[in-house]
Motif scaffolding. Sequence first.
Motif, mmCIF file in Angstrom:
data_model
loop_
_atom_site.group_PDB
_atom_site.id
_atom_site.type_symbol
_atom_site.label_atom_id
_atom_site.label_comp_id
_atom_site.label_asym_id
_atom_site.label_seq_id
_atom_site.Cartn_x
_atom_site.Cartn_y
_atom_site.Cartn_z
ATOM 1 N N ARG A 138 79.265 110.107 -50.447
ATOM 2 C CA ARG A 138 78.721 111.472 -50.311
ATOM 3 C C ARG A 138 78.596 111.913 -48.857
ATOM 4 O O ARG A 138 78.992 113.017 -48.500
ATOM 5 N N SER A 139 78.076 111.040 -48.023
ATOM 6 C CA SER A 139 77.801 111.475 -46.648
ATOM 7 C C SER A 139 78.992 111.253 -45.715
ATOM 8 O O SER A 139 78.908 111.576 -44.537
ATOM 9 N N LYS A 163 84.341 115.071 -47.003
ATOM 10 C CA LYS A 163 84.129 116.514 -47.029
ATOM 11 C C LYS A 163 83.602 116.927 -48.397
ATOM 12 O O LYS A 163 82.732 117.778 -48.511
ATOM 13 N N HIS A 164 84.153 116.301 -49.439
ATOM 14 C CA HIS A 164 83.661 116.559 -50.781
ATOM 15 C C HIS A 164 84.112 115.416 -51.670
ATOM 16 O O HIS A 164 85.065 114.706 -51.332
ATOM 17 N N ILE A 178 90.496 121.724 -50.731
ATOM 18 C CA ILE A 178 89.380 121.446 -49.821
ATOM 19 C C ILE A 178 89.838 120.554 -48.667
ATOM 20 O O ILE A 178 89.476 120.773 -47.512
ATOM 21 N N ARG A 201 88.010 123.320 -41.995
ATOM 22 C CA ARG A 201 88.048 122.111 -41.177
ATOM 23 C C ARG A 201 88.511 120.992 -42.095
ATOM 24 O O ARG A 201 87.795 120.634 -43.033
ATOM 25 N N GLY A 234 81.403 128.871 -53.357
ATOM 26 C CA GLY A 234 80.648 128.394 -52.197
ATOM 27 C C GLY A 234 81.530 127.950 -51.047
ATOM 28 O O GLY A 234 81.033 127.483 -50.027
ATOM 29 N N TYR A 235 82.851 128.058 -51.199
ATOM 30 C CA TYR A 235 83.741 127.539 -50.160
ATOM 31 C C TYR A 235 84.780 128.571 -49.783
ATOM 32 O O TYR A 235 85.789 128.731 -50.460
ATOM 33 N N ASP A 285 84.494 125.448 -37.845
ATOM 34 C CA ASP A 285 83.301 124.987 -38.555
ATOM 35 C C ASP A 285 82.045 125.588 -37.924
ATOM 36 O O ASP A 285 81.657 125.199 -36.823
ATOM 37 N N PRO A 286 81.397 126.539 -38.611
ATOM 38 C CA PRO A 286 80.218 127.182 -38.023
ATOM 39 C C PRO A 286 79.111 126.189 -37.670
ATOM 40 O O PRO A 286 78.317 126.435 -36.752
ATOM 41 N N ALA A 287 79.064 125.066 -38.379
ATOM 42 C CA ALA A 287 77.997 124.091 -38.117
ATOM 43 C C ALA A 287 78.182 123.388 -36.772
ATOM 44 O O ALA A 287 77.262 122.748 -36.277
ATOM 45 N N GLU A 288 79.374 123.503 -36.181
ATOM 46 C CA GLU A 288 79.579 122.884 -34.868
ATOM 47 C C GLU A 288 79.035 123.758 -33.738
ATOM 48 O O GLU A 288 78.785 123.273 -32.636
ATOM 49 N N ILE A 289 78.877 125.053 -34.037
ATOM 50 C CA ILE A 289 78.419 125.976 -32.992
ATOM 51 C C ILE A 289 76.960 125.669 -32.653
ATOM 52 O O ILE A 289 76.104 125.631 -33.531
ATOM 53 N N SER A 290 76.706 125.435 -31.371
ATOM 54 C CA SER A 290 75.345 125.164 -30.872
ATOM 55 C C SER A 290 74.701 123.935 -31.503
ATOM 56 O O SER A 290 73.490 123.823 -31.540
ATOM 57 N N LYS A 291 75.493 123.012 -32.011
ATOM 58 C CA LYS A 291 74.923 121.783 -32.576
ATOM 59 C C LYS A 291 74.375 120.886 -31.472
ATOM 60 O O LYS A 291 73.283 120.365 -31.573
ATOM 61 N N GLN A 331 69.985 112.114 -44.432
ATOM 62 C CA GLN A 331 71.001 111.539 -43.556
ATOM 63 C C GLN A 331 70.829 112.014 -42.116
ATOM 64 O O GLN A 331 71.114 111.302 -41.175
ATOM 65 N N GLN A 342 70.416 124.216 -37.671
ATOM 66 C CA GLN A 342 71.403 123.168 -37.958
ATOM 67 C C GLN A 342 71.364 122.792 -39.453
ATOM 68 O O GLN A 342 72.401 122.646 -40.091
ATOM 69 N N LYS A 361 73.023 125.501 -41.507
ATOM 70 C CA LYS A 361 74.478 125.461 -41.343
ATOM 71 C C LYS A 361 75.075 124.304 -42.134
ATOM 72 O O LYS A 361 76.123 124.454 -42.775
ATOM 73 N N ILE A 389 80.262 122.198 -50.251
ATOM 74 C CA ILE A 389 81.234 122.986 -51.008
ATOM 75 C C ILE A 389 80.549 123.778 -52.124
ATOM 76 O O ILE A 389 80.931 124.917 -52.413
ATOM 77 N N THR A 392 77.556 125.006 -52.187
ATOM 78 C CA THR A 392 76.516 125.925 -51.741
ATOM 79 C C THR A 392 77.074 127.335 -51.625
ATOM 80 O O THR A 392 78.094 127.543 -50.972
ATOM 81 N N ILE A 393 76.390 128.295 -52.272
ATOM 82 C CA ILE A 393 76.854 129.678 -52.205
ATOM 83 C C ILE A 393 76.120 130.435 -51.094
ATOM 84 O O ILE A 393 76.696 131.228 -50.384
#
Lengths: 578, 161
Positions: free
Chosen positions: A120-121, A124-125, A145, A150, A180-181, A302-308, B27, B61, B64, B70, B72-73
Motif C-alpha cells: 500500500r505505501s 502508486k495504487h 494509472i 506521475r 478521483g484520478y 505532482d501537486p504534492a511535490e510543490i512546497s513539500k 506512514q 502536505q 495533498k 487514486i 480520493t475525489i
Amino acid sequence: MNGAEILIDVLINEGVDTVFGYPGGSVIPIFDVLYRTDTIRFILTRHEQGATHAADGYARATGKVGVCIVTSGPGATNTITGIATAKMDSVPIIVISGQVAAGNIGTDAFQETDMVGLTRSICKHNYLVKNVEELPRILKEAFFIARTGRPGPVAVDIPVNVSNSILANYQYPKDVSLPGYKPVTNGNQKQIEKLARAINEAKRPLLYTGGGIISASASQELLALLDKTNIPIVVTLMGLGAIPADYPTFLGMPGMHGTMAANLALTECDLLIGIGVRFDDRITGKAEHFATQATVAHIDIDPAEISKVIKAHIPVVGDAKKILRELIDKVKPRPRDDWNSRTQSWKDQFPMTYNQANESSILPQYVIDRLNVLAPDNSIIVTDVGQHQMWAAHFYRHRRPRAFLSSGGLGTMGFGLPAALGAAIGCPGQTVITISGDGSIQMNIQELATCAINDISVKVIILNNSYLGMVRQWQELFWDRRYSHTCLKRVSTCPPVCPGPNANCPSDYIPDFVKIAKANHIPGLRATKPSEVDAVLKEGLNQPGPVVMEFIVKSIENVFPMIPPGKPISAIIPGRPA
Amino acid sequence: MIEKHTIIVTVTNRVGILARITGLLAQRGYNIESAIAAPTEDPDIYKIILVVMETDENIEQITKQLNKLIDTIKVIDISHRDNYIVREYIILKVGITPRTRAEVLDLIRVFEARLIDLATDHLIVELTGHVRKIDRFIELLKPFGIKEFVRSGEFAMTEYN
C-alpha cells in the motif's frame, strides 16, 4: 475466457512484448496461458526481485510499462524492494502477483500474504481482484494509472480461482472511469506567465532539472529553452542525459556528491527553476540553508511535490513538456552574461578530476573515463548503488535521455544487473553496460544465469574495491575510521579492530567474480593494473554476448566533493585533505 | 502552530479505502484524533471525516497526499471555514447518588441531552451538538464521577447547496 486468458489478452492489447517473472502454485493458470502464447516473450529471472528490477529497467530504457508476474507469498514479498525502487523513481511497472483462492484469504493459507497491505505505501495504487468480472476493468485502470500523471508502480493481486474462473462476455474496456484520478497536464496560464516574467527579470537564474524531464520526454524542449536563454543548469542523478553533458551551461549534478559549480550556483542563484524534481535531501542538504537568495519556481506533474520540502514561490503543476513549450515562447532571449562567466569560472576552477598517473592501482574514475571513450555512443549505462554510482554519474559523459538508469530515491543495491537485463531486452541493438561494485553485484548476481541462458548481452563492470565503499567513506570521514563491517575481504582471523588496508590483509577476494562468470558460461575478464584497463574494456565490449569485467581498484578512494549529511552546501568538502 | 483541523475526504467506495487513508497518515507520522467513515446519499461515494492535530504546513502536505490517492475525489480542510455545520455525538455514563441525582438531571435538561437509562447508582445520557458543547458537558459532569463515555468524532456538512 478464464481470468488467466483475459490477463494475457490485456497484456497483448496494451502492447506488452515482454514479461519478466517466476512461476509458482497460485499463478500456474497464468503460466499455462503464457505457455501457448507466442506474442509475449517471457523471461524467467532467477529471483522475483530480479524480475521486478528487470521490468523497471525495461520501463526506464523504453518509456513503456514494464510487467512482471510472480506467485503469492514469498514470490510476492520478493518484489517489495523492486516496487519501492520504482515508486521512489516514478517508474511505470505493473506487478502481477498470484494469491491464494479468494475463499482461503484470511485463513493463513499456504503461501498466503497480504500483498495489498504490504504494498500500500510503496506503490502508486494496488488492487486485490475479488472476482473475474472486475478483472478487465482493474487491469485497464492499472495500466492507465501506471503510465499517466506521475508514473509509478501498480500491484495487482489475482487469487488463483479468479485466474481459473470463466467470464462469458469478456470485452476489454475502452475507457477508464476514475473520478478521483485526473492528473493535471496543462499548466496554469497565469503561473506560466509569472514564471516567464521572473526569468526575464532574474539576474542569476538557474535551472534545476530531474527525472521528470525524462518521464515527460521533454529533453528537446529543455534544450530549446537553454538555447534561447543560456541559463546555467544543474541536473540530478535521475535527470542525467536529459541534456548532453558537454552542453556549455551544464554545471553538473548538484547535491551531496555534486560538483562545486552546481552547488555554488545553487547557493548564489536569485531564481531557481526546478523542473521534474523533488528537492530531495541529497540535493538540498539542510533545507533552511538551501538556495536562500532565490525565488523558487517549481514545475511538477505532482501537486504534492510543490512546497513539500522547499517553499515554491511560483508553482506550476502540469506536464513538463507542455509547460516548457509555452514557456519558451514567453521568455526573452538572454545573452550570456556575468552570471554565466561566474558559473563557468567555477567549472574551470573545480573540475571533476583524478590523478591516475600517481597511482599504481587502478582508480575507479579512470575506468569510467576510459569506458566513456571506448563504449559505443548508443550505450545505456545502468548502475548499482554506492561510490561507483556517483563516479558513473560524474565521469561518464551522458549524451541522451533514457541512457543512464540508476536507483536514485531508494538507493537499491542489486538494482544494476537485473535492470540492465530488462533494458537490454527493451532496447535490442543498443549496448547495455552495468557499472557495479563488489558489494552491489552480489545482491542479485544470480541474474548472470538469466543473461547467459537467454543470451542477453549485458556488459557487467565490477569496480572491486573490496569494501562497501560509500559506507566506508562515511566511516572514514565522520566515524573516525571505524570500519565496522564494511570490508568484504574481512575473514575470521582478522584483528577485531582494523584501521584499513594493510600488509596482513587476505590476498584473495571471495567470491572470485571471474570464476562466477565462467560458471555461468559467461566470459570473465579481470584488470588489476591501470595498463590493463583498456584491453579488458575493449575485449569485453567486443564480446557478442554478456561478459563480466572486474577491475581491482584502489580500495580507499573517496567520492568528492561531498557535503556532509545534514549540513549546508557551504560545508562542502572539495577533496581529500592533502 | 499545532491546531485542530477537521478534514472531509470524499472517496469512491472501494475496498480498503479507510486503510489507505489511515495508513497514509500513519506512514508520514501524523496522528489522527478521530475518524469517521460513513456512506452518503450516493452509494458509490463515502465520506471520511478526519480530525488531525497538526501545523498548517503539515496539513497542506496531508491534504495533498490524500488528494493523490487514486480513490480520493475531494479533500477539504474545513477548520478555517465557518460555512460548515459541525456536530459530534456522545453517549456518557455518569455515577449518581440520591444527593447528586437532581443536580445531574438538571444539567441534562439544560443541555437538552437525552436520558437513555436511569439506575440507582448511575445514569446513561446521549447528546448531539457542536464539539465545544460536548466538551463543556463532559467538563460539568466530571465532578459527579464519569464512568465511561464514547464520542463519535466530528462530522460535518456544508451549509450551501
